[in-house]
Design a protein around this motif. Structure first.
Motif, PDB file in Angstrom:
ATOM      1  N   THR A 411    -118.668 -10.794  -0.784  1.00 32.31           N
ATOM      2  CA  THR A 411    -117.920 -11.604   0.188  1.00 32.31           C
ATOM      3  C   THR A 411    -117.922 -13.057  -0.288  1.00 32.31           C
ATOM      4  O   THR A 411    -118.460 -13.945   0.380  1.00 32.31           O
ATOM      5  N   PRO A 412    -117.313 -13.327  -1.444  1.00 36.42           N
ATOM      6  CA  PRO A 412    -117.414 -14.662  -2.035  1.00 36.42           C
ATOM      7  C   PRO A 412    -116.480 -15.667  -1.364  1.00 36.42           C
ATOM      8  O   PRO A 412    -115.444 -15.304  -0.795  1.00 36.42           O
ATOM      9  N   ALA A 413    -116.856 -16.920  -1.480  1.00 38.44           N
ATOM     10  CA  ALA A 413    -115.963 -17.977  -1.005  1.00 38.44           C
ATOM     11  C   ALA A 413    -114.740 -18.086  -1.900  1.00 38.44           C
ATOM     12  O   ALA A 413    -113.639 -18.358  -1.427  1.00 38.44           O
ATOM     13  N   ASP A 414    -114.914 -17.855  -3.197  1.00 44.15           N
ATOM     14  CA  ASP A 414    -113.819 -17.933  -4.155  1.00 44.15           C
ATOM     15  C   ASP A 414    -114.042 -16.857  -5.203  1.00 44.15           C
ATOM     16  O   ASP A 414    -114.827 -17.028  -6.138  1.00 44.15           O
ATOM     17  N   ALA A 415    -113.350 -15.725  -5.052  1.00 45.28           N
ATOM     18  CA  ALA A 415    -113.573 -14.592  -5.954  1.00 45.28           C
ATOM     19  C   ALA A 415    -113.275 -14.955  -7.397  1.00 45.28           C
ATOM     20  O   ALA A 415    -113.914 -14.437  -8.323  1.00 45.28           O
ATOM     21  N   ALA A 416    -112.322 -15.831  -7.631  1.00 43.63           N
ATOM     22  CA  ALA A 416    -111.950 -16.194  -8.999  1.00 43.63           C
ATOM     23  C   ALA A 416    -113.078 -16.896  -9.728  1.00 43.63           C
ATOM     24  O   ALA A 416    -113.137 -16.865 -10.963  1.00 43.63           O
ATOM     25  N   ARG A 417    -113.977 -17.534  -8.990  1.00 43.59           N
ATOM     26  CA  ARG A 417    -115.061 -18.294  -9.614  1.00 43.59           C
ATOM     27  C   ARG A 417    -116.442 -17.656  -9.395  1.00 43.59           C
ATOM     28  O   ARG A 417    -117.450 -18.216  -9.825  1.00 43.59           O
ATOM     29  N   GLU A 418    -116.457 -16.537  -8.756  1.00 41.69           N
ATOM     30  CA  GLU A 418    -117.739 -15.895  -8.455  1.00 41.69           C
ATOM     31  C   GLU A 418    -118.397 -15.409  -9.750  1.00 41.69           C
ATOM     32  O   GLU A 418    -117.781 -14.680 -10.539  1.00 41.69           O
ATOM     33  N   PRO A 419    -119.659 -15.773 -10.014  1.00 46.49           N
ATOM     34  CA  PRO A 419    -120.333 -15.324 -11.246  1.00 46.49           C
ATOM     35  C   PRO A 419    -120.492 -13.802 -11.292  1.00 46.49           C
ATOM     36  O   PRO A 419    -120.699 -13.150 -10.267  1.00 46.49           O
ATOM     37  N   LEU A 420    -120.394 -13.256 -12.479  1.00 42.97           N
ATOM     38  CA  LEU A 420    -120.662 -11.847 -12.754  1.00 42.97           C
ATOM     39  C   LEU A 420    -121.989 -11.797 -13.496  1.00 42.97           C
ATOM     40  O   LEU A 420    -122.057 -12.058 -14.687  1.00 42.97           O
ATOM     41  N   ARG A 421    -123.062 -11.475 -12.789  1.00 45.74           N
ATOM     42  CA  ARG A 421    -124.417 -11.630 -13.304  1.00 45.74           C
ATOM     43  C   ARG A 421    -124.921 -10.307 -13.889  1.00 45.74           C
ATOM     44  O   ARG A 421    -125.217  -9.369 -13.155  1.00 45.74           O
ATOM     45  N   LYS A 422    -125.044 -10.227 -15.200  1.00 43.99           N
ATOM     46  CA  LYS A 422    -125.577  -9.037 -15.858  1.00 43.99           C
ATOM     47  C   LYS A 422    -127.102  -9.130 -15.891  1.00 43.99           C
ATOM     48  O   LYS A 422    -127.664 -10.143 -16.317  1.00 43.99           O
ATOM     49  N   ASN A 423    -127.755  -8.064 -15.455  1.00 48.26           N
ATOM     50  CA  ASN A 423    -129.212  -8.034 -15.555  1.00 48.26           C
ATOM     51  C   ASN A 423    -129.635  -7.255 -16.797  1.00 48.26           C
ATOM     52  O   ASN A 423    -128.802  -6.776 -17.573  1.00 48.26           O
ATOM     53  N   LYS A 424    -130.928  -7.127 -17.008  1.00 50.04           N
ATOM     54  CA  LYS A 424    -131.421  -6.435 -18.200  1.00 50.04           C
ATOM     55  C   LYS A 424    -131.094  -4.938 -18.187  1.00 50.04           C
ATOM     56  O   LYS A 424    -131.032  -4.295 -19.235  1.00 50.04           O
ATOM     57  N   LYS A 425    -130.880  -4.382 -17.007  1.00 50.50           N
ATOM     58  CA  LYS A 425    -130.464  -2.984 -16.941  1.00 50.50           C
ATOM     59  C   LYS A 425    -129.120  -2.775 -17.642  1.00 50.50           C
ATOM     60  O   LYS A 425    -128.890  -1.724 -18.257  1.00 50.50           O
TER      61      LYS A 425
END
Length: 699
Positions: A411-425
């Motif tokens: 539910t981002p404020a701005d989907a275009a700028r929302e980080p895509l956070r990759k974890n170690k998995k």
């Protein structure tokens, strides 16, 4: 799957840690002591994200690991994810952002997934106030054109269908296909609200009750078939299978819960499976029915045991989840006996540490689950629950966990700028999915931390090893099981606390052995391009040599009682020189090294072959009958099960008896030790000894 807060719920409704090693069916670990294991765990806990320093003690000897291509699983179909919640959210994001996500999962530079599971939503009524977690209210495909009346929905009326429903998940199907995905499954978590007892798609008021009304099986089958046909037409995707029930035996699907779900008794599962098969055929769809997407292998086996012949015949593929891990050999052997492919169709792990994008411990847990699932279950595909999770819901203020491979705010404020956070998995997943590709064949090893596969086409091998300890580990791979091993450089890739699928310096095999030191807290992939074929003299899979069959539960050997009354097959104390205990395995197709190869099993003393007549184990003159053909299952640890090719029944010590002289028969798969056997070599006795053995048996 079900989550609540920062807790993971057992499939029986009680709490458990998401990493439950004590429940896993493990091959014996022959290399570590309890003290060493505890020290390694303590070191990792103390170090957090960073790998602990190497031990200062003398470097231990290299750990030998045997790689055996003599047992090759069926060609792997691929890795993938369910779309469901994350696709319902992100499929509507700005084009550049959703394409970044699709690239991360399905492109060759990402994870290279080739499987996508599409969720056919049931859909709550428009009057129902929203109550589900972000993304979980997947739209239904029905359309209510006017006021609701009892049984208003008519599957034959085009006005009662929404041809544009669920556009966000549909976008993901097309995005996956355009990046190379070629295997698609549709699955359902719940019928539409108007077919349920509770009026909600989250479950019945009493979670132990079925939520589908008893008069709605055929209508629900029409709904699934109609949705399938419309999604295929709109996306250009052809579904390889459709699964009508999901985690049916659990009793935590409750009206008002935060996701779709429905309980189904085994009888209602069977009814739904056959109803869907009938509807698909009526409407000209040849899509196989997949079932039963049960929560864990033991529940899968219990459901299957209750199905009748018609339900079993209606199933084109078997699916299980591995949220619990005991009893993986049950679905494996059931699938082989039914001559039906098997998938591990859903799992994920949140880990036992707080939300982190640098800590290796959740990644090591995931690697451990993948290795165990592929070696013990033998699935044709391995599918994550959902590769993208809600970052906000995973944060310390909520679940504080590590579900998903990528986390982003749903539910981002701005989907275009929302980080895509990759974890170690994410990077641990890549150590498998980038290198073990569709068409590869998983082969056995004698080490629980090592997964190996032959590459598509049979030229080259891939080995993935997890070192979850706090110290470097030197391993020596024994490659003598291959027919040839050329001196080509071996590529090495590593993920640990500071590296992500990093290409290390190449290594080289010395003859048929490869020695390499692996970093602490790491997952390493070795690509061995020069390994090919099978060396029959070095494989552990039985050939023409004499073998005993010693039961793992009783410690007694299968013996042909060729004279006298009672069962013709009993168990006695092992005697490698007794021809009544000596058996020869003859491969039906020479050169067939597959895990579904069949064997004739002939007794040396009598010359008779193991066979099944009805429900009875007998000795019969050797012949080509399928009732005399046996498939062998193993994880590479020296223990096997034997599955009759005609009936699917397993060689079994009757009643799990440990008594000398107890009868041996056949029984459906139970995962019990009385169905597990070892194959020590037999020795031909001198003629005088053979005569003494004969007199001893005949009295």
């Amino acid at each position: 799957m079900l989550r609540t807060g920062n807790r993971l719920i057992r499939r029986d409704g009680t709490l458990r840690a998401s990493r439950d090693r004590s429940l896993r069916a493990r091959r014996p670990r022959r290399r570590t002591t309890l003290a060493a294991s505890l020290a390694a765990v303590a070191a990792l806990l103390a170090g957090g994200a960073a790998p602990p320093p190497a031990a200062t003690a003398a470097t231990p000897a290299a750990l030998p690991i045997r790689i055996d291509p003599g047992y090759q699983q069926q060609p792997f179909e691929g890795w993938g994810t369910s779309l469901a919640w994350f696709a319902h959210v992100t499929g509507g994001w700005p084009d550049a952002q959703r394409n970044r996500l699709a690239d991360a999962l399905y492109s060759a530079d990402g994870l290279g997934f080739t499987v996508a599971r599409y969720n056919i939503g049931g859909g709550d009524g428009p009057e129902t106030e929203p109550y589900m977690r972000a993304g979980a209210a997947v739209p239904g495909h029905w359309k209510r054109p006017g006021p609701e009346t009892p049984d208003w929905w008519n599957p034959e009326d085009p006005e009662h269908w929404d041809p544009y429903a669920d556009g966000n998940q549909r976008w993901w199907l097309k995005a996956a296909k355009s990046r190379g995905a070629d295997t698609f499954e549709a699955f359902s978590n719940s019928p539409p609200y108007f077919m349920t007892r509770s009026g909600l798609v989250s479950g019945a008021t009493n979670p132990a009750d079925d939520n589908l009304r008893s008069d709605q099986y055929e209508r629900f089958a029409a709904y699934l078939a109609g949705a399938l046909r419309r999604v295929q037409s709109a996306t250009g995707v052809t579904f390889d299978s459709v699964s009508p029930v999901n985690e049916p035996g659990t009793d935590y699907w409750r009206a008002g819960g935060h996701q779709e779900g429905s309980h189904w008794t085994p009888a209602s599962q069977a009814h739904m499976i056959t109803a869907l098969r009938t509807e698909l055929e009526r409407t000209g769809l040849r899509t196989p029915v997949a079932a039963m997407d049960e929560t864990n292998p033991d529940m899968f086996r219990a459901d299957w045991d209750h199905y009748g012949a018609s339900a079993r015949a209606a199933i084109g593929r078997l699916n299980t989840h591995t949220y619990g891990t005991r009893g993986r050999s049950g679905p494996r052997d059931i699938a082989k006996g039914a001559h039906t492919p098997l998938w591990m169709s859903e799992v994920d792990l949140g880990g036992t540490v707080p939300q982190s994008f640098t800590d290796m411990r959740p990644a090591l847990d995931l690697a451990d689950r993948i290795t165990d699932d592929l070696t013990q279950l033998e699935p044709r595909a391995w599918v994550l629950w959902q590769a993208v999770e809600d970052y906000e819901n995973m944060s310390p203020a909520h679940e504080n966990s590590n579900w998903g491979l990528i986390q982003t705010d749903f539910t981002p404020a701005d989907a275009a700028r929302e980080p895509l956070r990759k974890n170690k998995k994410y990077w641990a997943m890549a150590q498998y999915s980038r290198f073990i590709r569709p068409g590869a064949r998983v082969i056995t090893t004698d080490d629980t931390d090592t997964l190996a596969a032959i590459r598509p086409g049979g030229q080259g091998a891939v080995v993935v090893h997890t070192n979850a300890t706090g110290s470097p580990r030197t391993v020596t791979l024994d490659l003598s099981g291959f027919r040839t091993v050329s001196p080509s450089p071996v590529q090495r890739y590593t993920t640990d606390a500071t590296r992500n699928v990093h290409r290390e310096a190449d290594v080289s095999a010395e003859g048929r052995h490869l020695t390499v030191t692996l970093d602490p807290g790491s997952v390493t992939t070795l690509v061995i391009p020069g390994a090919a074929g099978v060396n029959p003299e070095a494989t552990a899979i039985p050939s023409a040599a004499l073998r005993l069959l010693v039961n793992d539960h009783s410690g007694l050997a299968l013996t042909a009682a060729v004279t006298g009354g009672g069962s013709p097959l009993v168990q006695h104390a092992p005697n490698s020189g007794d021809t009544a205990q000596q058996w020869v395995f003859t491969r039906s197709l020479p050169g067939d090294w597959s895990s579904t190869a069949t064997y004739g099993v002939t007794n040396v003393g009598s010359g008779m072959a193991l066979a099944v007549a009805g429900d009875t184990l007998i000795l019969a003159p050797p012949g080509p009958s399928p009732w005399q053909r046996w498939m062998l299952s193993t994880t590479g640890d020296g223990h096997i099960t034997l599955i009759n090719s005609a009936t699917g029944a397993l060689l079994d010590v009757t009643g799990a008896s440990t008594d000398d002289g107890a009868p041996i028969g056949v029984h459906r798969p139970t995962t019990g030790g009385n169905q597990s056997w070892t194959l020590p070599a037999g020795h031909r006795p001198a003629p005088a000894r053979r005569e003494a053995n004969r007199r001893e048996r005949t009295g």
